[in-house]
Design an enzyme around this catalytic site. Sequence first.
Site, short mmCIF file in Angstrom:
data_model
loop_
_atom_site.label_atom_id
_atom_site.label_comp_id
_atom_site.label_asym_id
_atom_site.label_seq_id
_atom_site.Cartn_x
_atom_site.Cartn_y
_atom_site.Cartn_z
N GLU A 1 0.58 4.01 0.89
CA GLU A 1 0.30 4.97 1.94
C GLU A 1 1.39 6.08 2.22
O GLU A 1 2.32 5.25 2.68
CB GLU A 1 -0.34 4.65 3.15
CG GLU A 1 -1.77 3.75 2.68
CD GLU A 1 -2.06 2.58 3.48
OE1 GLU A 1 -1.27 2.20 4.71
OE2 GLU A 1 -3.28 2.21 3.77
N ARG B 1 -0.35 -6.40 12.44
CA ARG B 1 -1.40 -5.83 13.33
C ARG B 1 -1.87 -6.67 14.64
O ARG B 1 -1.76 -6.29 15.63
CB ARG B 1 -2.67 -5.55 12.58
CG ARG B 1 -2.82 -4.29 11.89
CD ARG B 1 -2.84 -2.98 12.80
NE ARG B 1 -2.69 -1.65 11.84
CZ ARG B 1 -3.67 -1.27 11.27
NH1 ARG B 1 -4.75 -1.74 11.41
NH2 ARG B 1 -3.56 -0.37 10.27
N ARG C 1 0.80 -1.24 -0.11
CA ARG C 1 0.21 -0.02 0.02
C ARG C 1 0.71 1.23 -0.11
O ARG C 1 1.56 1.39 0.97
CB ARG C 1 -0.90 -0.06 1.21
CG ARG C 1 -2.00 -1.08 1.18
CD ARG C 1 -2.93 -1.31 2.24
NE ARG C 1 -3.70 -2.41 1.96
CZ ARG C 1 -4.83 -2.62 2.64
NH1 ARG C 1 -5.58 -1.97 3.32
NH2 ARG C 1 -5.45 -3.87 2.32
N GLU D 1 -8.11 -1.66 14.77
CA GLU D 1 -8.69 -2.42 13.86
C GLU D 1 -7.62 -3.60 13.59
O GLU D 1 -6.52 -3.32 13.24
CB GLU D 1 -8.88 -1.65 12.70
CG GLU D 1 -9.36 -2.53 11.52
CD GLU D 1 -9.42 -1.92 10.10
OE1 GLU D 1 -10.04 -0.57 10.28
OE2 GLU D 1 -9.08 -2.42 9.18
N ARG E 1 1.27 2.14 13.08
CA ARG E 1 0.50 0.98 12.78
C ARG E 1 0.43 0.51 11.42
O ARG E 1 -0.30 -0.25 11.04
CB ARG E 1 -1.03 1.54 13.14
CG ARG E 1 -1.22 2.00 14.38
CD ARG E 1 -2.63 2.17 15.01
NE ARG E 1 -3.40 2.97 14.02
CZ ARG E 1 -4.54 2.95 14.04
NH1 ARG E 1 -5.42 1.93 14.62
NH2 ARG E 1 -5.56 3.62 13.13
N HIS E 2 1.15 1.31 10.39
CA HIS E 2 0.94 0.95 9.06
C HIS E 2 2.48 0.52 8.56
O HIS E 2 3.41 1.22 8.71
CB HIS E 2 0.38 2.19 8.32
CG HIS E 2 -1.03 2.42 8.68
ND1 HIS E 2 -1.44 3.09 9.52
CD2 HIS E 2 -1.95 2.08 7.98
CE1 HIS E 2 -2.67 3.41 9.52
NE2 HIS E 2 -3.14 2.61 8.86
N SER F 1 -11.10 -6.07 8.55
CA SER F 1 -12.28 -5.53 7.99
C SER F 1 -12.80 -6.88 7.20
O SER F 1 -11.93 -7.67 6.73
CB SER F 1 -11.93 -4.64 7.03
OG SER F 1 -11.54 -3.28 7.66
P1 ATP Z 1 -6.44 1.02 8.40
O1 ATP Z 1 -7.99 1.64 8.67
O2 ATP Z 1 -6.23 0.52 9.92
O3 ATP Z 1 -5.34 1.93 7.94
P2 ATP Z 1 -7.69 -0.49 6.51
O4 ATP Z 1 -8.92 -0.41 6.67
O5 ATP Z 1 -7.04 0.26 5.39
O6 ATP Z 1 -6.73 -0.33 7.77
P3 ATP Z 1 -8.09 -3.20 5.30
O7 ATP Z 1 -7.90 -2.83 3.93
O8 ATP Z 1 -9.32 -3.12 5.65
O9 ATP Z 1 -7.10 -2.04 6.02
O10 ATP Z 1 -7.06 -4.27 5.55
C1 ATP Z 1 -7.34 -5.51 6.33
C2 ATP Z 1 -6.62 -5.54 7.67
O11 ATP Z 1 -5.19 -5.52 7.41
C3 ATP Z 1 -6.47 -4.02 8.47
O12 ATP Z 1 -7.55 -4.43 9.51
C4 ATP Z 1 -5.18 -4.27 9.07
O13 ATP Z 1 -5.14 -5.31 10.12
C5 ATP Z 1 -4.52 -4.76 8.00
N1 ATP Z 1 -3.42 -3.51 7.36
C6 ATP Z 1 -4.21 -2.75 6.48
N2 ATP Z 1 -3.48 -1.93 6.12
C7 ATP Z 1 -2.27 -2.04 6.69
C8 ATP Z 1 -0.85 -1.46 6.74
N3 ATP Z 1 -0.68 -0.40 5.88
N4 ATP Z 1 0.02 -1.82 7.41
C9 ATP Z 1 -0.13 -3.02 8.31
N5 ATP Z 1 -1.31 -3.72 8.40
C10 ATP Z 1 -2.40 -3.18 7.55
MG MG Z 2 -10.30 -1.99 7.11
#
Ligand code: ATP
Ligand code: MG
Length: 424
Positions: A212, A398, A210, A347, A218-219, A350
Amino acid sequence: MIRTYIKDGFKKKGKVELKGWVHDIRDLSKIKFLILKDISGRIQCIVLPKESGEEIFKQVSKINRESVVRVVGELQDSKQAIGGKELLIKELEVISEAEQPLPIDVSDHSKTELPKRLDYRFLDLHRPKSQAIFKIESTMMQAYREFMIKEGGIEAVFPSIIGSSSEGGTELFPLKYFEKKAFLSQSCQLYKQMLACSMEKVFTIFCVWRAEKHNTVRHLNEARQLDYEECFADEFKVMDVLARCVQYIVKKIMDERGEELELLDVKLKVPDVKYMTFADCTKLMKKEKVHMGKDDLSTEAEKRLGELYPDTIVFVHDWPLAGKPFYIMPKGDGLSGGFDAIYNGVEISSGGQRVHIPDLLIKRLKEKGLNPKDFKGYIDSFRYGAPEHAGWGVGLERLMTQILGIANIREVTLFPRDRDRLGP
Ligand code: ATP
Ligand code: MG
């Protein structure tokens, strides 16, 4: 001689050969101690001028910490030594000398900051605490697989190079793929759905990328996900699977990684489970005077859920449709079959019921401002006999931070990739 692991040495008597890393050398002029460690544990070895020989007695003081050695000696009972045993060294060979000074403090006498430890991750992994984290992670992945196989799941592997965005987001890493443009996958969402529509229950450990830009604790920009998808299922069915899966993982870590948990000073509890609607969660946050996102949980709201319900997997379901991706099933009244799972204030997952009806999928894509043409292959996969289905994805790192109570996700990632870090 056959090499003995230190842990097994404590159960043995007589002569053994050990191989490992020098944790410490203590020189008390008439007696010298070499603390040896391997992946299974640590043992005190003693060197005496007469019994070990003058040469070894001299040699041992010159060995640098973290060097790799082979020792042969006699195991003997000792009241002072940890574990009640020590090794009287009779043979000593330095297999690989560690250069000095060490770039980081492996013994934890002084604290080395995380970025520096990550620069030298290979050496950081000499630290028992780092080893403990990754032993626990290994158990986590094993527990996940075990649980899923018992559940009737089929493990799958999916491509990581994709031709178009899988979720319609913009946070993708572009890639040059011969004459075409491609991307690194941000999730295996579409693939696991296609697969579940014939293989029924599927799971995978999948690497996601990602782009981001934010650099948070957390990311990661490269993360792993535990993914699950099941057909003839709605969101409630898969929330139950997720709850039992996390409980199974935590239980196995408690059962099999007691020593590591103790070293990390972590007391675990198999989590409880709580379900609440997004609307109820909004009311709760109002009462708690905590800011709540409109169609999403704010970071503060997640944190407060963790405080109100510690050691609990909190499922927030009946999520506003506007806050979920196009592939989540609408439920009417602006709600959806989507959910998030919050565990100890963050979180972890999802998920939700998916849209398996092509016309509805096209409608939802348009509503999200996406072009159905870009998703033709995906939409068409539901035209030839596709049942309703649901699933989720849990961030592996996570889940680790939330189980172990570790603040920075890089601590539980062997070789993290973030905005600033591309190596080692
Ligand atoms: P967040 O809102 O916490 O940024 P997200 O809703 O973008 O997460 P999802 O697409 O729902 O993430 O991904 C499913 C799961 O993968 C998340 O609940 C989280 O546990 C994990 N996750 C998502 N993005 C990341 C990241 N950049 N780094 C580490 N873990 C991640
Ligand atoms: Mg999510």
